[in-house]
Structure formats: structure tokens, C-alpha cells
Scaffold this active site. Structure first.
Site, PDB file in Angstrom:
ATOM      1  N   ASP A 141      18.514  72.218  42.270  1.00  0.00           N
ATOM      2  CA  ASP A 141      18.897  70.827  42.009  1.00  0.00           C
ATOM      3  C   ASP A 141      19.193  70.621  40.532  1.00  0.00           C
ATOM      4  O   ASP A 141      18.896  69.555  39.969  1.00  0.00           O
ATOM      5  CB  ASP A 141      17.763  69.895  42.471  1.00  0.00           C
ATOM      6  CG  ASP A 141      18.182  68.430  42.487  1.00  0.00           C
ATOM      7  OD1 ASP A 141      17.297  67.559  42.305  1.00  0.00           O
ATOM      8  OD2 ASP A 141      19.386  68.152  42.657  1.00  0.00           O
ATOM      9  N   LYS A 144      25.602  72.157  39.372  1.00  0.00           N
ATOM     10  CA  LYS A 144      26.368  72.759  40.472  1.00  0.00           C
ATOM     11  C   LYS A 144      26.946  74.124  40.115  1.00  0.00           C
ATOM     12  O   LYS A 144      26.972  75.023  40.937  1.00  0.00           O
ATOM     13  CB  LYS A 144      27.455  71.794  40.906  1.00  0.00           C
ATOM     14  CG  LYS A 144      28.438  71.377  39.801  1.00  0.00           C
ATOM     15  CD  LYS A 144      29.344  70.231  40.249  1.00  0.00           C
ATOM     16  CE  LYS A 144      30.197  69.690  39.123  1.00  0.00           C
ATOM     17  NZ  LYS A 144      31.099  70.694  38.523  1.00  0.00           N
ATOM     18  N   ASP A 169      20.391  70.992  46.813  1.00  0.00           N
ATOM     19  CA  ASP A 169      20.822  69.591  46.835  1.00  0.00           C
ATOM     20  C   ASP A 169      22.297  69.511  46.423  1.00  0.00           C
ATOM     21  O   ASP A 169      22.842  70.413  45.796  1.00  0.00           O
ATOM     22  CB  ASP A 169      19.962  68.756  45.861  1.00  0.00           C
ATOM     23  CG  ASP A 169      20.213  67.261  46.024  1.00  0.00           C
ATOM     24  OD1 ASP A 169      20.019  66.529  45.041  1.00  0.00           O
ATOM     25  OD2 ASP A 169      20.608  66.837  47.127  1.00  0.00           O
ATOM     26  N   ASN A 170      22.964  68.402  46.800  1.00  0.00           N
ATOM     27  CA  ASN A 170      24.307  68.065  46.300  1.00  0.00           C
ATOM     28  C   ASN A 170      25.398  69.051  46.694  1.00  0.00           C
ATOM     29  O   ASN A 170      26.374  69.233  45.947  1.00  0.00           O
ATOM     30  CB  ASN A 170      24.298  67.929  44.769  1.00  0.00           C
ATOM     31  CG  ASN A 170      23.224  67.000  44.294  1.00  0.00           C
ATOM     32  OD1 ASN A 170      22.311  67.403  43.591  1.00  0.00           O
ATOM     33  ND2 ASN A 170      23.315  65.741  44.672  1.00  0.00           N
ATOM     34  N   GLU A 199      21.939  60.120  47.117  1.00  0.00           N
ATOM     35  CA  GLU A 199      20.772  59.252  46.920  1.00  0.00           C
ATOM     36  C   GLU A 199      21.155  57.805  46.634  1.00  0.00           C
ATOM     37  O   GLU A 199      22.031  57.520  45.833  1.00  0.00           O
ATOM     38  CB  GLU A 199      19.867  59.791  45.804  1.00  0.00           C
ATOM     39  CG  GLU A 199      20.542  60.153  44.504  1.00  0.00           C
ATOM     40  CD  GLU A 199      20.881  61.631  44.423  1.00  0.00           C
ATOM     41  OE1 GLU A 199      21.224  62.218  45.457  1.00  0.00           O
ATOM     42  OE2 GLU A 199      20.817  62.195  43.331  1.00  0.00           O
TER      43      GLU A 199
HETATM   44  O1  LIG Z   1      23.845  67.183  37.971  1.00  0.00           O
HETATM   45  C1  LIG Z   1      23.086  66.928  38.926  1.00  0.00           C
HETATM   46  N1  LIG Z   1      21.967  67.707  39.065  1.00  0.00           N
HETATM   47  C2  LIG Z   1      21.105  67.528  40.095  1.00  0.00           C
HETATM   48  N2  LIG Z   1      21.247  66.586  41.004  1.00  0.00           N
HETATM   49  C3  LIG Z   1      22.317  65.720  40.903  1.00  0.00           C
HETATM   50  C4  LIG Z   1      22.423  64.700  41.872  1.00  0.00           C
HETATM   51  O2  LIG Z   1      21.462  64.602  42.851  1.00  0.00           O
HETATM   52  C5  LIG Z   1      23.500  63.813  41.814  1.00  0.00           C
HETATM   53  F1  LIG Z   1      23.554  62.843  42.748  1.00  0.00           F
HETATM   54  C6  LIG Z   1      24.477  63.905  40.819  1.00  0.00           C
HETATM   55  C7  LIG Z   1      25.598  62.919  40.821  1.00  0.00           C
HETATM   56  C8  LIG Z   1      26.437  62.843  41.939  1.00  0.00           C
HETATM   57  C9  LIG Z   1      27.455  61.902  41.961  1.00  0.00           C
HETATM   58  C10 LIG Z   1      27.631  61.045  40.861  1.00  0.00           C
HETATM   59  F2  LIG Z   1      28.606  60.127  40.875  1.00  0.00           F
HETATM   60  C11 LIG Z   1      26.782  61.132  39.750  1.00  0.00           C
HETATM   61  C12 LIG Z   1      25.753  62.059  39.734  1.00  0.00           C
HETATM   62  C13 LIG Z   1      24.384  64.915  39.827  1.00  0.00           C
HETATM   63  C14 LIG Z   1      25.437  65.004  38.757  1.00  0.00           C
HETATM   64  C15 LIG Z   1      26.711  65.448  39.092  1.00  0.00           C
HETATM   65  C16 LIG Z   1      27.698  65.458  38.110  1.00  0.00           C
HETATM   66  C17 LIG Z   1      27.417  65.029  36.817  1.00  0.00           C
HETATM   67  F3  LIG Z   1      28.372  65.048  35.869  1.00  0.00           F
HETATM   68  C18 LIG Z   1      26.119  64.602  36.485  1.00  0.00           C
HETATM   69  C19 LIG Z   1      25.145  64.578  37.456  1.00  0.00           C
HETATM   70  C20 LIG Z   1      23.292  65.842  39.873  1.00  0.00           C
HETATM   71 MG   LIG Z   2      20.382  66.422  43.034  1.00  0.00          MG
END
Ligand SMILES: O=c1[nH]cnc2c(O)c(F)c(-c3ccc(F)cc3)c(-c3ccc(F)cc3)c12
Ligand SMILES: [Mg+2]
Length: 214
Positions: A141, A144, A169-170, A199
Site C-alpha cells: 500500500d 504503485k 491495495d489500489n 476509500e
Molecule cells: O499513493 C498511494 N499509496 C497508497 N495508497 C493510496 C491510496 O489508497 C489512494 F487512494 C491513492 C489515491 C487514489 C486516487 C486519488 F485521486 C488520490 C489518491 C493513492 C495515491 C495515488 C496517486 C497519488 F499521486 C497519490 C496518492 C495511494
Molecule cells: Mg492505498
């Protein structure tokens, strides 16, 4: 002076949650994220899926990549058997600082080792640092683009054993296509997708559970 979102999340925990009560910490964070500010915790829809996998595996050794504010660390550690530990790695010092306080408020500081640093640097040191041989459970988590390289690193460092469970996750939002392609096509993994939502939103997301076959 202005505060950060993790600081405001911690303040909500300190004001609303009962010290030593992990469930109240989880509920306080979910309430904050639904009513005040969205934050990237695995949350109250994907969280129960995480819970069910942790309970099924009942890991003696667990690793989390990406602590953020400690929400999923608390979710995982509250379910771990006595005497077992969660190791959680966090790259951002500011996040680690908040997570330590959230974990302390939950009363789980004795079950969780939080290590600051880059997963790519720390994974090869895990065996020596913690005297473990393999992980029974890994929650991915963090970032990516690190899911696949860190999975390969776990393999190379022989930190996975037949039956080790990885939960990511994700995998849809923001998405980890190279990781999914690998675990779904490799003969060394049995993979399954748990459809859910990003979430605190209606956007599709999900968790990928992959069992290492050795
Ligand atoms: O980076 C992450 N790590 C772990 N879990 C994450 C998570 O559970 C998320 F929901 C997001 C998310 C997804 C959609 C969105 F619009 C914003 C943030 C991120 C994420 C993705 C891209 C970024 F530039 C920054 C944060 C993460
Ligand atoms: Mg996450």
C-alpha cells in the site's frame, strides 16, 4: 502556522478515540475522512476485506509497505495473535511521525515496528534487522510503481515461503497494471481480485490477494 492533513487526522484521533482502543481509532479516522477531509487510508469498505484476509492467514510475521498515518497498521495489528509483530515501512518522515502517535493512541506500539526508509533499501535488511526468515503476510500500500519491483525483491531475498499471502491495495485506482499482469500470469502465484471502492468514494477500486506457491 498551518497544519498538515496528517496532523489534523491525528488531532481527530486524539480528541475522539479512546486511548488503548484500536477500534475507536479506526472509527475516528473513518469519521474524519468522511466528514472532514478525504485521506488515503484503506478505509471502511476495503478495510473489512483486509481484516478477513489477516484473520484467515493469522500471520506470525507480517509486513506492510506504506504506513501513511497508521490506519491499516492498526487494522492489521489489532487482529494479530499475541507475540506476533507487524513490520511497517514508511518513506516519508512526516507520515511516520504521525503514524507513531496514532499507533500509540491505539495502544499497539508493542505489536508494530515502524521503520523509516525506502522499501527497496529496507527489504533486503529485514531478515537481519528482525531475525525473521519469511513473511506469512505482506500488505502492499505504498506507491504503485514499487509494487512489482518490491515483490521481485521479496522473492530474490527469499522472504516468501509456500503459502505466503500478498494483499495489494489500489490495483484499479490509481492502478498497478504491471503488478497485476505479473501475479495473474505467473505460475508461482494464485491470484484473486476483491472488487470494492476507492476509500470514502463511489469510484471502483479493489484489493488483489496473491498466494505464493513456492
Ligand atoms: O499513493 C498511494 N499509496 C497508497 N495508497 C493510496 C491510496 O489508497 C489512494 F487512494 C491513492 C489515491 C487514489 C486516487 C486519488 F485521486 C488520490 C489518491 C493513492 C495515491 C495515488 C496517486 C497519488 F499521486 C497519490 C496518492 C495511494
Ligand atoms: Mg492505498
Amino acid at each position: 502556522t498551518s497544519s498538515t492533513r496528517p496532523q489534523r487526522l491525528l488531532r481527530a484521533v486524539q480528541r475522539k478515540a479512546t486511548k488503548g482502543d484500536p477500534q475507536s481509532v479506526i472509527s475516528a479516522i473513518d469519521y474524519f475522512c468522511r466528514n472532514s477531509e478525504w485521506a488515503m487510508n484503506v478505509g471502511d469498505e476495503k478495510g473489512p476485506i483486509l481484516d478477513s484476509v489477516v484473520c484467515e492467514v493469522s500471520p506470525a510475521t507480517a509486513l506492510e509497505l506504506g504506513t501513511y498515518c497508521g490506519y491499516s497498521s492498526v487494522r492489521i495489528a489489532r487482529l494479530l495473535p499475541v507475540g506476533t509483530k507487524l513490520i511497517t515501512l514508511e518513506f516519508h518522515p512526516d507520515y511516520a511521525c504521525i503514524a507513531r502517535q496514532v499507533i500509540q493512541h491505539a495502544g499497539l506500539e508493542d505489536k508494530i515496528f515502524l521503520v523509516e526508509g525506502a522499501s527497496g533499501d529496507l527489504i533486503p535488511k529485514m531478515a537481519d534487522m528482525f531475525g525473521i526468515s519469511t513473511f506469512d503476510f505482506v500488505f502492499l500500500d505504498h506507491w504503485k510503481d514499487r509494487y512489482l519491483p518490491d515483490l521481485k525483491l521479496l522473492e530474490e531475498c527469499q522472504l516468501l515461503r509456500k503459502g505466503s499471502v500478498l494483499l495489494a491495495d489500489n490495483v484499479i485506482c490509481p492502478g498497478t497494471p504491471d503488478y497485476l499482469e505479473y501475479v495473474r500470469n505467473s505460475p508461482r502465484y494464485e491470484s484473486r481480485y476483491f472488487q470494492s471502492h476507492l476509500e470514502y468514494t463511489k469510484v471502483e477500486d479493489g484489493l488483489e490477494k496473491s498466494v505464493f506457491l513456492g
